[in-house]
Design a protein around this motif. Structure first.
Motif, PDB file in Angstrom:
ATOM      1  N   VAL A 272       0.852  -1.191   0.000  1.00 18.92           N
ATOM      2  CA  VAL A 272       0.000   0.000   0.000  1.00 18.92           C
ATOM      3  C   VAL A 272       0.888   1.241   0.000  1.00 18.92           C
ATOM      4  N   ARG A 273       0.280   2.351  -0.429  1.00 22.09           N
ATOM      5  CA  ARG A 273       0.909   3.652  -0.217  1.00 22.09           C
ATOM      6  C   ARG A 273       0.101   4.360   0.866  1.00 22.09           C
ATOM      7  N   ILE A 274       0.813   5.019   1.765  1.00 27.71           N
ATOM      8  CA  ILE A 274       0.150   5.544   2.956  1.00 27.71           C
ATOM      9  C   ILE A 274       0.631   6.951   3.282  1.00 27.71           C
ATOM     10  N   GLN A 275      -0.160   7.643   4.110  1.00 28.51           N
ATOM     11  CA  GLN A 275       0.242   8.925   4.661  1.00 28.51           C
ATOM     12  C   GLN A 275      -0.319   9.040   6.066  1.00 28.51           C
ATOM     13  N   ASP A 276       0.256   9.954   6.847  1.00 29.09           N
ATOM     14  CA  ASP A 276      -0.205  10.138   8.219  1.00 29.09           C
ATOM     15  C   ASP A 276      -1.616  10.728   8.258  1.00 29.09           C
ATOM     16  N   VAL A 277      -2.332  10.410   9.308  1.00 27.77           N
ATOM     17  CA  VAL A 277      -3.654  10.990   9.557  1.00 27.77           C
ATOM     18  C   VAL A 277      -3.460  12.303  10.314  1.00 27.77           C
ATOM     19  N   THR A 278      -3.929  13.406   9.744  1.00 28.63           N
ATOM     20  CA  THR A 278      -3.835  14.713  10.391  1.00 28.63           C
ATOM     21  C   THR A 278      -5.169  15.052  11.056  1.00 28.63           C
ATOM     22  N   ASP A 279      -5.174  16.162  11.782  1.00 29.85           N
ATOM     23  CA  ASP A 279      -6.400  16.572  12.473  1.00 29.85           C
ATOM     24  C   ASP A 279      -7.559  16.769  11.501  1.00 29.85           C
ATOM     25  N   ASP A 280      -7.273  17.470  10.389  1.00 29.42           N
ATOM     26  CA  ASP A 280      -8.366  17.742   9.456  1.00 29.42           C
ATOM     27  C   ASP A 280      -8.807  16.495   8.710  1.00 29.42           C
ATOM     28  N   VAL A 281      -7.867  15.596   8.432  1.00 29.83           N
ATOM     29  CA  VAL A 281      -8.229  14.325   7.793  1.00 29.83           C
ATOM     30  C   VAL A 281      -9.105  13.498   8.733  1.00 29.83           C
ATOM     31  N   ALA A 282      -8.735  13.450  10.013  1.00 23.31           N
ATOM     32  CA  ALA A 282      -9.527  12.695  10.992  1.00 23.31           C
ATOM     33  C   ALA A 282     -10.939  13.256  11.092  1.00 23.31           C
ATOM     34  N   GLU A 283     -11.067  14.584  11.078  1.00 23.66           N
ATOM     35  CA  GLU A 283     -12.391  15.195  11.162  1.00 23.66           C
ATOM     36  C   GLU A 283     -13.202  14.893   9.916  1.00 23.66           C
ATOM     37  N   ALA A 284     -12.555  14.957   8.755  1.00 20.69           N
ATOM     38  CA  ALA A 284     -13.267  14.717   7.501  1.00 20.69           C
ATOM     39  C   ALA A 284     -13.758  13.279   7.391  1.00 20.69           C
ATOM     40  N   MET A 285     -13.052  12.348   8.043  1.00 22.76           N
ATOM     41  CA  MET A 285     -13.415  10.937   7.944  1.00 22.76           C
ATOM     42  C   MET A 285     -14.250  10.462   9.124  1.00 22.76           C
ATOM     43  N   GLY A 286     -14.386  11.304  10.143  1.00 24.82           N
ATOM     44  CA  GLY A 286     -15.151  10.897  11.309  1.00 24.82           C
ATOM     45  C   GLY A 286     -14.394  10.008  12.263  1.00 24.82           C
ATOM     46  N   LEU A 287     -13.060  10.123  12.282  1.00 23.96           N
ATOM     47  CA  LEU A 287     -12.251   9.339  13.204  1.00 23.96           C
ATOM     48  C   LEU A 287     -12.259   9.977  14.580  1.00 23.96           C
ATOM     49  N   GLU A 288     -12.323   9.166  15.611  1.00 23.08           N
ATOM     50  CA  GLU A 288     -12.325   9.688  16.975  1.00 23.08           C
ATOM     51  C   GLU A 288     -10.924  10.078  17.425  1.00 23.08           C
ATOM     52  N   LYS A 289      -9.892   9.451  16.852  1.00 21.81           N
ATOM     53  CA  LYS A 289      -8.524   9.669  17.281  1.00 21.81           C
ATOM     54  C   LYS A 289      -7.644   9.968  16.075  1.00 21.81           C
ATOM     55  N   VAL A 290      -6.723  10.898  16.241  1.00 22.49           N
ATOM     56  CA  VAL A 290      -5.784  11.227  15.157  1.00 22.49           C
ATOM     57  C   VAL A 290      -4.639  10.223  15.213  1.00 22.49           C
ATOM     58  N   ALA A 291      -4.847   9.096  14.574  1.00 21.73           N
ATOM     59  CA  ALA A 291      -3.855   8.020  14.579  1.00 21.73           C
ATOM     60  C   ALA A 291      -4.140   7.100  13.401  1.00 21.73           C
ATOM     61  N   GLY A 292      -3.178   6.222  13.119  1.00 24.23           N
ATOM     62  CA  GLY A 292      -3.354   5.284  12.020  1.00 24.23           C
ATOM     63  C   GLY A 292      -2.577   5.712  10.791  1.00 24.23           C
ATOM     64  N   ALA A 293      -2.696   4.921   9.744  1.00 24.41           N
ATOM     65  CA  ALA A 293      -2.050   5.194   8.459  1.00 24.41           C
ATOM     66  C   ALA A 293      -3.122   5.194   7.379  1.00 24.41           C
ATOM     67  N   LEU A 294      -3.249   6.311   6.688  1.00 25.71           N
ATOM     68  CA  LEU A 294      -4.272   6.477   5.663  1.00 25.71           C
ATOM     69  C   LEU A 294      -3.766   5.914   4.336  1.00 25.71           C
ATOM     70  N   VAL A 295      -4.488   4.964   3.769  1.00 23.71           N
ATOM     71  CA  VAL A 295      -4.100   4.315   2.518  1.00 23.71           C
ATOM     72  C   VAL A 295      -4.459   5.219   1.349  1.00 23.71           C
ATOM     73  N   THR A 296      -3.445   5.628   0.585  1.00 24.11           N
ATOM     74  CA  THR A 296      -3.689   6.490  -0.577  1.00 24.11           C
ATOM     75  C   THR A 296      -3.779   5.704  -1.875  1.00 24.11           C
ATOM     76  N   ASP A 297      -3.183   4.522  -1.907  1.00 28.01           N
ATOM     77  CA  ASP A 297      -3.221   3.725  -3.136  1.00 28.01           C
ATOM     78  C   ASP A 297      -2.980   2.263  -2.791  1.00 28.01           C
ATOM     79  N   VAL A 298      -3.603   1.374  -3.565  1.00 27.41           N
ATOM     80  CA  VAL A 298      -3.449  -0.073  -3.342  1.00 27.41           C
ATOM     81  C   VAL A 298      -3.084  -0.717  -4.675  1.00 27.41           C
ATOM     82  N   PRO A 299      -1.782  -0.750  -5.011  1.00 29.61           N
ATOM     83  CA  PRO A 299      -1.379  -1.425  -6.243  1.00 29.61           C
ATOM     84  C   PRO A 299      -1.575  -2.927  -6.114  1.00 29.61           C
ATOM     85  N   GLU A 300      -1.343  -3.615  -7.196  1.00 22.54           N
ATOM     86  CA  GLU A 300      -1.460  -5.077  -7.181  1.00 22.54           C
ATOM     87  C   GLU A 300      -0.490  -5.657  -6.162  1.00 22.54           C
ATOM     88  N   GLY A 301      -0.987  -6.462  -5.261  1.00 24.75           N
ATOM     89  CA  GLY A 301      -0.136  -7.015  -4.221  1.00 24.75           C
ATOM     90  C   GLY A 301      -0.943  -7.616  -3.089  1.00 24.75           C
TER      91      GLY A 301
END
Length: 485
Positions: A272-301
């Protein structure tokens, strides 16, 4: 019978003596000398001399503007240095350090010490010299494993658990600084878990003097165990200023074990390709905690085969909570190739568990990102969120060197005062998703913005691609005061 006053005097005297003894014990925590420790471990520390054959003309040369009056001078100077030999090959030498980790002659050093070497000579504390061969290298952690054949068992040192090292602990660095031979310097652990530039970096920072030539040498704790491999310094002038970095022993041992067994590293690969979860990303996705790795792309694998999707947030991996992308990358890399692990992802407002069988990272370094299919529609243009957006057509796909089936919205222009500009978006970026749903038209984006507002969201999450590299950007909906028409 002893009077009470006398008893109190005895107790006070005993207490005073106890305090003196406690202070003495505390003071003894600071060693009066490192001599015994240095004498104990020195036989296992080695100097490394490498030699390489290079063409005569491959060394650095002064930069002189064409036509400059100094041009002839420097040409004559170089000719004299070459002794008329032209590009005849010559042999150059370099110095480094290392340490023996087994009585049968395995030696650890830095990859950059030996990576271009044609010949590697190991000099031991006794003065004895042996030729070494390369067992394997790992450029990602700058570790190399060498081997010498000796007539008798060699003195060696063992690794410590670097996770137990604390800021403030005493350490000593040993090696061959500036080619001066065996040398010892003392300091403390200044910081832990430092990251410089590599994916798997986990450096111990120390103020023990580390200079050129110390590379590959050991950083010892007071038990005579190797807590790190001296690798880099931070310096404005090339010399030690008390900021040195040693690769943590727990990283080194995993690499060395694989090099010793396979001659190469074999790291787990999630795919996977990933990026950090920021405050605004967490709010936009409805996450309760600013943590985790956000998947930006899933190539064959492996991840794609397990059903992972772009926009998933990886919350747990193999039973461990994921705090950020760095932690996930290291955790995956340290997991055995072929192991099936449980991965908990956040998707559509709830968690889901996937079972992923890991591949091998080294075999997948050149994987191409998954294509984003979509329908092509008539081109149009609109201004939204400080962005001037155009729908992808064949001409834009050609200009941006995109696949024929690529879909999304192209940023034709951007307001330099907008939030989007501040967050790094630029003209030429392609928005492929909004609100974690694919875009094929401007009306799709308008619908996603409307949906986000109706759901009470303060921002919307966009998946943005530039030169094929994806990343998520959360933009505030307050910036869009009117309906995008």
């Amino acid at each position: 019978m002893t009077p009470p006053a006398a008893i109190r005097a005895i107790w006070l005297t005993a207490l005073a003596m106890a305090l003196v003894i406690a202070q003495a014990i505390s003071a003894s925590a600071r060693p009066e000398s490192f001599a015994d420790l240095a004498q104990k471990v020195s036989p296992a520390v080695v100097n490394i001399t490498t030699s390489t054959v290079v063409a005569q003309g491959t060394g650095p040369s002064p930069i002189v503007p064409e036509g400059s009056p100094f041009e002839d001078f420097f040409r004559d100077f170089q000719d004299r240095n070459n002794n008329g030999e032209g590009d005849r090959p010559r042999r150059t030498s370099a110095l480094g350090s290392g340490f023996v980790i087994s009585e049968d002659g395995y030696i650890v050093t830095n990859n950059h010490v030996i990576e271009t070497a044609d010949e590697i000579i190991i000099e031991f504390f006794s003065g004895k010299e042996l030729t070494a061969s390369v067992i394997g290298t790992d450029p990602k952690t700058d570790i190399a494993l060498l081997k010498v054949d000796a007539d008798e068992p060699l003195p060696f040192v063992s690794f410590a658990d670097s996770d137990t090292a604390r800021v403030g602990d005493w350490v000593i660095a040993m090696g061959n600084p500036l080619g001066q031979g065996f040398s010892v310097s003392a300091g403390i652990v200044s910081a832990r878990n430092r990251e410089l530039s590599g994916t798997y970096d986990d450096y111990i920072q120390t103020d023990a003097a580390i200079n050129r030539g110390n590379s590959g040498g050991p950083l010892f704790n007071l038990d005579g165990q190797v807590v790190g491999v001296n690798t880099a310094i931070l310096s404005p002038n090339g010399g030690s200023i008390g900021i040195g970095f040693s690769m943590a022993s727990n990283v080194v041992t995993r690499v060395v074990d694989q090099l010793q067994e396979f001659g190469e590293t074999r790291r787990g690969w999630l795919g996977v390709r990933i990026q950090d979860v920021t405050d605004d990303v967490a709010e936009a996705m409805g996450l309760e905690k600013v943590a985790g790795a956000l998947v930006t792309d899933v190539p064959e694998g492996p991840a794609a085969e397990a059903g992972m999707e772009s926009g998933d947030v990886i919350m747990q991996f193999d039973g461990y909570d994921v705090e950020d992308t760095r932690g996930l990358v290291r955790r995956v890399g340290n997991t055995s190739v072929g192991k099936t692990v449980r991965v908990v992802v956040f998707r559509d407002g709830k968690t889901q568990t996937l079972r992923v069988t890991l591949g091998r990272r080294e075999a997948a370094e050149g994987v191409v990102p998954a294509a984003q299919p979509g329908e092509s529609e008539a081109p149009s243009e609109v201004e939204i969120l400080g962005l001037t957006l155009s729908q992808l057509d064949d001409e834009l796909r050609s200009q941006l060197e995109l696949d024929d089936n690529a879909s999304g919205l192209v940023v034709a222009d951007i307001d330099s005062l907008s939030e989007a500009y501040e967050k790094g978006m630029r003209a030429g970026d392609v928005i492929t998703e909004a609100g974690q749903q694919k875009l094929s038209s401007i009306s799709d984006l308008e619908d996603r913005i409307t949906d986000a507002r109706e759901a009470g969201r303060k921002s919307i999450l966009l998946l943005v691609r530039r030169a094929g590299e994806p990343r998520f950007v959360a933009l505030s909906l307050d910036a869009e005061e009117e309906d995008p028409q």
